[in-house]
Scaffold this motif. Structure first.
Motif, PDB file in Angstrom:
ATOM      1  N   PHE A 147       0.839  -1.197   0.000  1.00  0.00           N
ATOM      2  CA  PHE A 147       0.000   0.000   0.000  1.00  0.00           C
ATOM      3  C   PHE A 147       0.873   1.246   0.000  1.00  0.00           C
ATOM      4  O   PHE A 147       0.945   1.977  -0.995  1.00  0.00           O
ATOM      5  CB  PHE A 147      -0.944  -0.061   1.204  1.00  0.00           C
ATOM      6  CG  PHE A 147      -1.665   1.211   1.548  1.00  0.00           C
ATOM      7  CD1 PHE A 147      -2.161   2.053   0.568  1.00  0.00           C
ATOM      8  CD2 PHE A 147      -1.873   1.552   2.880  1.00  0.00           C
ATOM      9  CE1 PHE A 147      -2.835   3.233   0.901  1.00  0.00           C
ATOM     10  CE2 PHE A 147      -2.539   2.713   3.230  1.00  0.00           C
ATOM     11  CZ  PHE A 147      -3.016   3.562   2.243  1.00  0.00           C
ATOM     12  N   VAL A 148       1.574   1.521   1.073  1.00  0.00           N
ATOM     13  CA  VAL A 148       2.481   2.668   1.161  1.00  0.00           C
ATOM     14  C   VAL A 148       3.899   2.161   1.361  1.00  0.00           C
ATOM     15  O   VAL A 148       4.163   1.370   2.273  1.00  0.00           O
ATOM     16  CB  VAL A 148       2.091   3.612   2.311  1.00  0.00           C
ATOM     17  CG1 VAL A 148       3.126   4.720   2.470  1.00  0.00           C
ATOM     18  CG2 VAL A 148       0.709   4.226   2.060  1.00  0.00           C
ATOM     19  N   PHE A 149       4.800   2.605   0.489  1.00  0.00           N
ATOM     20  CA  PHE A 149       6.219   2.332   0.618  1.00  0.00           C
ATOM     21  C   PHE A 149       6.925   3.582   1.127  1.00  0.00           C
ATOM     22  O   PHE A 149       6.294   4.641   1.298  1.00  0.00           O
ATOM     23  CB  PHE A 149       6.816   1.944  -0.740  1.00  0.00           C
ATOM     24  CG  PHE A 149       6.181   0.737  -1.371  1.00  0.00           C
ATOM     25  CD1 PHE A 149       6.177  -0.486  -0.733  1.00  0.00           C
ATOM     26  CD2 PHE A 149       5.596   0.828  -2.630  1.00  0.00           C
ATOM     27  CE1 PHE A 149       5.605  -1.605  -1.321  1.00  0.00           C
ATOM     28  CE2 PHE A 149       5.033  -0.281  -3.235  1.00  0.00           C
ATOM     29  CZ  PHE A 149       5.029  -1.499  -2.572  1.00  0.00           C
ATOM     30  N   HIS A 196       8.043  -3.808   0.698  1.00  0.00           N
ATOM     31  CA  HIS A 196       9.147  -3.834  -0.262  1.00  0.00           C
ATOM     32  C   HIS A 196      10.039  -2.620  -0.086  1.00  0.00           C
ATOM     33  O   HIS A 196       9.624  -1.598   0.474  1.00  0.00           O
ATOM     34  CB  HIS A 196       8.634  -3.850  -1.698  1.00  0.00           C
ATOM     35  CG  HIS A 196       7.924  -5.105  -2.074  1.00  0.00           C
ATOM     36  ND1 HIS A 196       8.573  -6.289  -2.319  1.00  0.00           N
ATOM     37  CD2 HIS A 196       6.604  -5.371  -2.226  1.00  0.00           C
ATOM     38  CE1 HIS A 196       7.691  -7.229  -2.609  1.00  0.00           C
ATOM     39  NE2 HIS A 196       6.491  -6.693  -2.559  1.00  0.00           N
ATOM     40  N   GLY A 197      11.263  -2.747  -0.596  1.00  0.00           N
ATOM     41  CA  GLY A 197      12.198  -1.636  -0.654  1.00  0.00           C
ATOM     42  C   GLY A 197      12.651  -1.409  -2.076  1.00  0.00           C
ATOM     43  O   GLY A 197      12.099  -1.977  -3.029  1.00  0.00           O
ATOM     44  N   ALA A 198      13.669  -0.579  -2.243  1.00  0.00           N
ATOM     45  CA  ALA A 198      14.179  -0.243  -3.568  1.00  0.00           C
ATOM     46  C   ALA A 198      14.572  -1.496  -4.331  1.00  0.00           C
ATOM     47  O   ALA A 198      15.181  -2.415  -3.788  1.00  0.00           O
ATOM     48  CB  ALA A 198      15.381   0.683  -3.437  1.00  0.00           C
ATOM     49  N   GLY A 199      14.197  -1.534  -5.603  1.00  0.00           N
ATOM     50  CA  GLY A 199      14.481  -2.688  -6.440  1.00  0.00           C
ATOM     51  C   GLY A 199      13.254  -3.507  -6.761  1.00  0.00           C
ATOM     52  O   GLY A 199      13.274  -4.334  -7.682  1.00  0.00           O
ATOM     53  N   SER A 200      12.172  -3.278  -6.056  1.00  0.00           N
ATOM     54  CA  SER A 200      10.942  -4.004  -6.325  1.00  0.00           C
ATOM     55  C   SER A 200      10.223  -3.396  -7.519  1.00  0.00           C
ATOM     56  O   SER A 200      10.225  -2.182  -7.724  1.00  0.00           O
ATOM     57  CB  SER A 200      10.020  -3.956  -5.106  1.00  0.00           C
ATOM     58  OG  SER A 200       8.732  -4.441  -5.414  1.00  0.00           O
ATOM     59  N   VAL A 209      15.497   3.130   2.202  1.00  0.00           N
ATOM     60  CA  VAL A 209      15.391   3.077   3.660  1.00  0.00           C
ATOM     61  C   VAL A 209      14.283   2.089   4.021  1.00  0.00           C
ATOM     62  O   VAL A 209      13.190   2.126   3.435  1.00  0.00           O
ATOM     63  CB  VAL A 209      15.082   4.478   4.228  1.00  0.00           C
ATOM     64  CG1 VAL A 209      14.900   4.426   5.735  1.00  0.00           C
ATOM     65  CG2 VAL A 209      16.200   5.444   3.857  1.00  0.00           C
ATOM     66  N   PRO A 210      14.512   1.185   4.980  1.00  0.00           N
ATOM     67  CA  PRO A 210      13.560   0.101   5.218  1.00  0.00           C
ATOM     68  C   PRO A 210      12.276   0.483   5.944  1.00  0.00           C
ATOM     69  O   PRO A 210      11.320  -0.301   5.944  1.00  0.00           O
ATOM     70  CB  PRO A 210      14.368  -0.894   6.049  1.00  0.00           C
ATOM     71  CG  PRO A 210      15.401  -0.061   6.736  1.00  0.00           C
ATOM     72  CD  PRO A 210      15.755   1.015   5.764  1.00  0.00           C
ATOM     73  N   ALA A 211      12.214   1.630   6.581  1.00  0.00           N
ATOM     74  CA  ALA A 211      11.017   2.020   7.330  1.00  0.00           C
ATOM     75  C   ALA A 211      10.882   3.533   7.314  1.00  0.00           C
ATOM     76  O   ALA A 211      11.813   4.263   6.968  1.00  0.00           O
ATOM     77  CB  ALA A 211      11.077   1.507   8.761  1.00  0.00           C
ATOM     78  N   SER A 212       9.699   4.016   7.712  1.00  0.00           N
ATOM     79  CA  SER A 212       9.438   5.444   7.718  1.00  0.00           C
ATOM     80  C   SER A 212       8.411   5.742   8.798  1.00  0.00           C
ATOM     81  O   SER A 212       8.163   4.917   9.679  1.00  0.00           O
ATOM     82  CB  SER A 212       8.946   5.886   6.331  1.00  0.00           C
ATOM     83  OG  SER A 212       8.792   7.280   6.247  1.00  0.00           O
ATOM     84  N   THR A 213       7.798   6.919   8.716  1.00  0.00           N
ATOM     85  CA  THR A 213       6.670   7.276   9.578  1.00  0.00           C
ATOM     86  C   THR A 213       5.576   7.882   8.717  1.00  0.00           C
ATOM     87  O   THR A 213       5.829   8.352   7.597  1.00  0.00           O
ATOM     88  CB  THR A 213       7.068   8.287  10.668  1.00  0.00           C
ATOM     89  OG1 THR A 213       7.430   9.531  10.041  1.00  0.00           O
ATOM     90  CG2 THR A 213       8.215   7.775  11.525  1.00  0.00           C
TER      91      THR A 213
END
Length: 466
Positions: A147-149, A196-200, A209-213
């Motif tokens: 949904f949100v990356f 997912h992260g970069a490359g998907s 970056v693997p996580a955020s807010t």
């Protein structure tokens, strides 16, 4: 509370385990096909996996949810949202709970609230975690799946492009807009744990970056800046990368239930025995690096180097009804097999140790030329034809005059369109994909195919013809 993330570098896929240390219960979210990391973590940390869940029916990897639930006896918690075309079909054999937006459940003293977040897929749900066992009355984070990356949102066009559901791209994009409006109402401090992260290929600009807010994404994610649904829909759909061919198969298998019959024995072959496997019902993949392959390889083999792109290009180029023979380092056979199983390519039947190739003669080679050689000699000779195997977006951004465009993932189906009376000179952007393409062309009769060193980037830099 216990929390651990797991990252598959080849598929840029994230999965998670959360556990209540007071009760010893744990749940795995969006498990990959290889379930051993979750079992090992649970044993090490003293947890019993009692629940397994997914955010949606995945298109880019084969889920481990079915196998993990069967192995551990855990209950499956899966989406009941979306239309009847995208309902799980294997649940009668396992204990399961179907989830809708607004539902709630616990893992020990950890609370999970369910949000229906359609857009990427109709059945997509997100999980809001509150650590009540730790004394919190406010949520800590949200598992958003596709949904949100970080820096992006899930693409809405996969059902149409990969699964054949016509007309669903714009509908999905408009659903995504509404889901994001609800996302904006979440607390800014809420952590975002994406699938997912970069490359998907599940988005077009995923961050590394693997996580955020929630607050950071509201401030920086392009998709959350839009206030007009039509403008958002146009931008979300425009420029999405070509979905790998295997995505449609992943949707099908994850809906029907991934096979539990992986892990078969793999036969070691001599080079002479390899002849018995040649033909349309088998594909021989040489996993060595492109330079070693170019210097000498068995006729009829396809070069897909074993690196981060291995699963992706195998998914593009290998048919699911083919058996697979690998050539490579014997010590890495298990890793390569797991990489293929991650996308449902379970028919690895045999292998040849790459060291055995040095003991035989009659190997094929191919030539690489520089951009200068291309311009000063080969392009002036009508015995040659330039083949560009980049993605459509790269081609549209700039290409050589008179080049023919066949995206690598579709090259096998386009062989009849390549002039058979001219020698192909193949290029991509940097020289990585073109090396795979050269091997594919050689395996299909274009024996004198040539690779362009450095690809279009090197040619453009030297000749400035963009």
């Amino acid at each position: 509370m216990f929390f651990k993330s797991f990252f598959d570098e080849e598929l840029a896929q994230m999965s998670y385990m959360t556990g209540c240390q007071r009760t010893g219960e744990a749940m795995v979210i969006d498990p990959a096909r290889d379930i051993n990391p979750y079992l090992e973590t649970a044993e090490k940390e003293g947890f019993t996996i009692t629940k397994v869940t997914e955010t949606h029916i995945h298109a880019d990897f084969l889920s481990g949810a079915r196998e993990l639930a069967q192995h551990t006896g855990a209950v499956l918690y899966l989406s009941n949202e979306g239309d009847n075309d995208w309902k799980y079909e294997y649940l009668n054999e396992l204990n399961h709970v179907l989830l809708n937006g607004g539902d709630q459940f616990y893992v020990g003293n950890i609370k999970f609230d369910i949000l229906h977040t359609p857009g990427h897929t109709p059945e997509s749900i997100s999980f809001v975690l509150t650590d009540e066992g730790g004394g919190s009355k406010v949520p800590m984070g949200i598992f958003t799946g596709d949904f949100v990356f970080v820096g992006d949102v899930g693409r809405p066009d996969l059902l149409e492009k990969a699964a054949g559901s016509e007309g669903t791209s714009r509908q999905g994009a408009r659903q995504m807009f509404q889901s994001l409006e609800a996302f904006k109402d979440l607390p800014d401090y809420l952590q975002v744990w994406p699938g997912h992260g970069a490359g998907s290929a599940c988005g077009k600009s995923l961050g590394a970056v693997p996580a955020s807010t929630v607050g950071y994404e509201k401030a920086n994610n392009w998709a959350l800046q839009h206030t007009d649904i039509d403008e958002f829909t146009d931008e979300l759909i425009d420029g999405q990368p070509e979905p790998p061919k295997y995505f449609g198969m992943m949707k099908k298998l994850n809906k029907e239930g991934p096979s539990l019959n992986k892990g078969r024995d793999v036969q070691k072959l001599t080079v002479d025995q390899l002849e018995d496997y040649r033909g349309n019902d088998a594909v021989i993949i040489d996993t060595r690096d492109k330079w070693t392959f170019a210097a000498g390889h068995l006729p009829g083999t396809i070069n897909i180097p074993y690196n981060r792109s291995f699963s992706n290009w195998a998914g593009w180029l290998v048919d699911y009804d083919q058996s697979i023979v690998l050539i490579g380092e014997e010590s890495r056979l298990g890793e390569m097999k797991k990489s293929l199983e991650a996308i449902g390519l379970d028919e690895v039947t045999a292998y040849v140790a790459q060291s055995d190739l040095s003991q035989i003669g009659g190997l094929e080679t191919y030539t690489s030329i520089t951009p200068e050689e291309l311009e000063n000699h080969y392009k002036q000779d009508d015995r040659y034809v330039v083949i560009d195997v980049r993605n459509p977006g790269e081609w549209e951004a700039g290409h050589m005059d008179h080049a023919h465009h066949f995206m690598l993932g579709h090259l096998k189906e386009s062989l009849d369109e390549i002039p058979n009376d001219r020698t192909p000179i193949v290029h991509c952007q940097s020289g990585v994909r073109s090396a795979i393409a050269v091997s594919l062309l050689q395996a299909n009769g274009f024996k004198d195919t040539i690779n362009l060193k450095g690809g279009y980037a090197a040619w453009e830099q030297q000749w400035d013809k963009s």
